[in-house]
Design an enzyme around this catalytic site. Sequence first.
Site, PDB file in Angstrom:
ATOM      1  N   LYS A   1      59.041  -8.617  36.445  1.00  0.00           N
ATOM      2  CA  LYS A   1      59.879  -7.278  37.602  1.00  0.00           C
ATOM      3  C   LYS A   1      61.259  -7.340  37.256  1.00  0.00           C
ATOM      4  CE  LYS A   1      61.138  -3.410  39.006  1.00  0.00           C
ATOM      5  NZ  LYS A   1      61.420  -2.344  38.909  1.00  0.00           N
TER       6      LYS A   1
ATOM      7  N   CYS B   1      68.255  -0.958  42.970  1.00  0.00           N
ATOM      8  CA  CYS B   1      67.427  -2.064  41.654  1.00  0.00           C
ATOM      9  C   CYS B   1      68.187  -3.144  40.620  1.00  0.00           C
ATOM     10  CB  CYS B   1      66.287  -1.776  39.937  1.00  0.00           C
ATOM     11  SG  CYS B   1      65.278  -0.287  40.799  1.00  0.00           S
TER      12      CYS B   1
HETATM   13  N1  SAJ Z   1      73.423   3.355  33.417  1.00  0.00           N
HETATM   14  C1  SAJ Z   1      74.297   2.838  32.491  1.00  0.00           C
HETATM   15  N2  SAJ Z   1      74.383   2.579  32.044  1.00  0.00           N
HETATM   16  C2  SAJ Z   1      72.615   3.035  30.755  1.00  0.00           C
HETATM   17  C3  SAJ Z   1      71.485   2.891  32.217  1.00  0.00           C
HETATM   18  C4  SAJ Z   1      72.161   3.252  33.372  1.00  0.00           C
HETATM   19  O1  SAJ Z   1      75.919   2.897  33.028  1.00  0.00           O
HETATM   20  O2  SAJ Z   1      72.571   2.900  29.965  1.00  0.00           O
HETATM   21  C5  SAJ Z   1      73.883   2.716  34.667  1.00  0.00           C
HETATM   22  C6  SAJ Z   1      73.300   4.378  35.709  1.00  0.00           C
HETATM   23  O3  SAJ Z   1      74.430   4.978  35.751  1.00  0.00           O
HETATM   24  C7  SAJ Z   1      72.854   4.012  36.876  1.00  0.00           C
HETATM   25  C8  SAJ Z   1      72.602   2.332  37.160  1.00  0.00           C
HETATM   26  O4  SAJ Z   1      72.873   1.890  35.751  1.00  0.00           O
HETATM   27  O5  SAJ Z   1      74.052   4.007  38.020  1.00  0.00           O
HETATM   28  C9  SAJ Z   1      70.945   2.050  37.265  1.00  0.00           C
HETATM   29  O6  SAJ Z   1      70.377   3.270  35.991  1.00  0.00           O
HETATM   30  P1  SAJ Z   1      69.083   3.074  35.641  1.00  0.00           P
HETATM   31  O7  SAJ Z   1      68.635   4.006  34.650  1.00  0.00           O
HETATM   32  O8  SAJ Z   1      68.416   2.045  35.319  1.00  0.00           O
HETATM   33  O9  SAJ Z   1      68.173   4.122  36.639  1.00  0.00           O
HETATM   34  P2  SAJ Z   1      66.939   2.681  38.092  1.00  0.00           P
HETATM   35  O10 SAJ Z   1      67.501   1.384  38.579  1.00  0.00           O
HETATM   36  O11 SAJ Z   1      66.440   3.642  39.307  1.00  0.00           O
HETATM   37  O12 SAJ Z   1      65.753   2.484  37.497  1.00  0.00           O
HETATM   38  C10 SAJ Z   1      65.544   1.282  36.941  1.00  0.00           C
HETATM   39  C11 SAJ Z   1      65.069   1.011  35.918  1.00  0.00           C
HETATM   40  N3  SAJ Z   1      64.694   0.134  35.186  1.00  0.00           N
HETATM   41  C12 SAJ Z   1      64.282  -0.231  33.814  1.00  0.00           C
HETATM   42  O13 SAJ Z   1      64.113   0.786  33.107  1.00  0.00           O
HETATM   43  C13 SAJ Z   1      64.160  -1.630  33.601  1.00  0.00           C
HETATM   44  C14 SAJ Z   1      63.251   1.741  35.962  1.00  0.00           C
HETATM   45  O14 SAJ Z   1      62.561   1.562  34.826  1.00  0.00           O
HETATM   46  C15 SAJ Z   1      63.323   0.499  37.185  1.00  0.00           C
HETATM   47  O15 SAJ Z   1      61.770   1.173  37.583  1.00  0.00           O
HETATM   48  C16 SAJ Z   1      63.685   0.442  38.363  1.00  0.00           C
HETATM   49  O16 SAJ Z   1      65.246   0.506  38.291  1.00  0.00           O
HETATM   50  C17 SAJ Z   1      62.992  -0.073  39.557  1.00  0.00           C
HETATM   51  O17 SAJ Z   1      63.027   0.868  40.397  1.00  0.00           O
HETATM   52  O18 SAJ Z   1      63.202  -0.880  39.951  1.00  0.00           O
END
Ligand code: SAJ
Length: 452
Positions: A215, A279
């Site tokens: 995870k 996360c």
């Molecule tokens: N972000 C970027 N660039 C990207 C993708 C995201 O800057 O290319 C930023 C977003 O703007 C945001 C942050 O990162 O501020 C997190 O975004 P996210 O799309 O990762 O969203 P989370 O945190 O809700 O989701 C992640 C996901 N993890 C993965 O894809 C490995 C999701 O699958 C998990 O379930 C979630 O964390 C969790 O609950 O752990």
Amino acid sequence: MTRKIVVIGMGYVGIPVSALFADVKGFTVVGVQRMSKRSGWKIDWLNQGKNPIGGDEPGLSELIARVSKRGTFKVVEDIAVCRGANAVLIDVQTPIGQNRIPNYESLREVAEEVGKHLSPGTLVVVESTVAPGTTDNLVKPLLERVSHMKAGKDFFLAFCYERVMVGRLIKNIVELPRIIGGIDDESTKRATELYGHIVKAKLYPTDALTAEVAKVVENTYRDVNIAFSNEVALICESLGVDAYKVRDLVNTLPNDPSNPASNPIRNMLFPGGGVGGHCLPKDSWLLKYGLDTYGRFRFLPKVMVDSREMNDSMPGHVIDLLEDALKEHGKKLKGAKVAILGVAFLENCDDTRNTPSTTLYEELEKRGAKPVLHDPIVRVFDLPFTRNIEEALNGADAIILSTKHREYLRLNLIELRNKLATPILIDGRNAYDAAEVARAGFTYRGVGKGTC
Ligand code: SAJ
């Protein structure tokens, strides 16, 4: 015989998983939520069949209304409802403290309370993200001590992490493969059987420790990839090229040139104004904590630690871009009114946990500017914010686009320009076309785009 599932913590994970199990024939679900200032109101809302999660969540409102009306889902405050449950799911927050050490206050409290009301044969599942080693070394001994029962014999215990994302909570639970990490084979078997009722994708059985590591590695992997993209963005700004164009070109390369069909897309992620959420900002530290606490040998996992620092530095970089643009207008940060568009950490949702907008606001205040936060979806937030965009824009010396809500993509740039005292737009999420913004009379800066 009706199966009774208890879900503790009515948040972005607990609510959708409760509603999904409550929709399974022969299952009833009781949610448990503390009457806290921040979340207590959800108890009434959910018991009226209303969805307390804002923003777009396809299918969730209908599902909650249906299972609430059918009487297979209700929410209470009293954790004693665990008595006689077939399964208890723990979905509480597991944040990290300033010292980057996990704060397990809620987890300990809940495990202690569940232990007091645990019945023989119950399966306890930790769905909250924890540091590797926590299920075996913290949750299990706590449950055993308080219940005077033996895990794996009198009751069962597993770690089955969620993969939810705001905007697709139901979809991710039902359609994404699920890792089932039991403390022993019997626990894994029972948890696999349970999740088989709501997860349509493949279930991967393993042990609790391996699942815990998977995870936090899964999220750290994403965080490291984003950090790489943010570093590339700074390089592109310095070289005067468009990092998003570079990303698109890089992603045209098949992952395995000798066998393009094997994995057609190389997936460089997006640079941006910061990484928020419950996360990614913490899971690297949970992984490090597991290593430091339960590891046979220690070392500093530099790649992931540096990546955290890189991503944490992005709001500061956005402010540097702003300062540079203000200089072009002979202005300083001190006294400047700055409209920060977007409080949520992700577009089109109301989740504000660890949002980069907090860092922007606090840093701007510290440097004497007058930031005003705006968000069209968020209901509650720790800092003052407005849902009235005029209030944020009127007479502002600059706009920072922090969250890519669709409302902001629809804004008319000319009208926007006319509301400002100084026409500056800092794009933290590649939301706008740089040339179009410049044609509308703005001084433009964008993460990974430099000037235009
Ligand atoms: N972000 C970027 N660039 C990207 C993708 C995201 O800057 O290319 C930023 C977003 O703007 C945001 C942050 O990162 O501020 C997190 O975004 P996210 O799309 O990762 O969203 P989370 O945190 O809700 O989701 C992640 C996901 N993890 C993965 O894809 C490995 C999701 O699958 C998990 O379930 C979630 O964390 C969790 O609950 O752990």
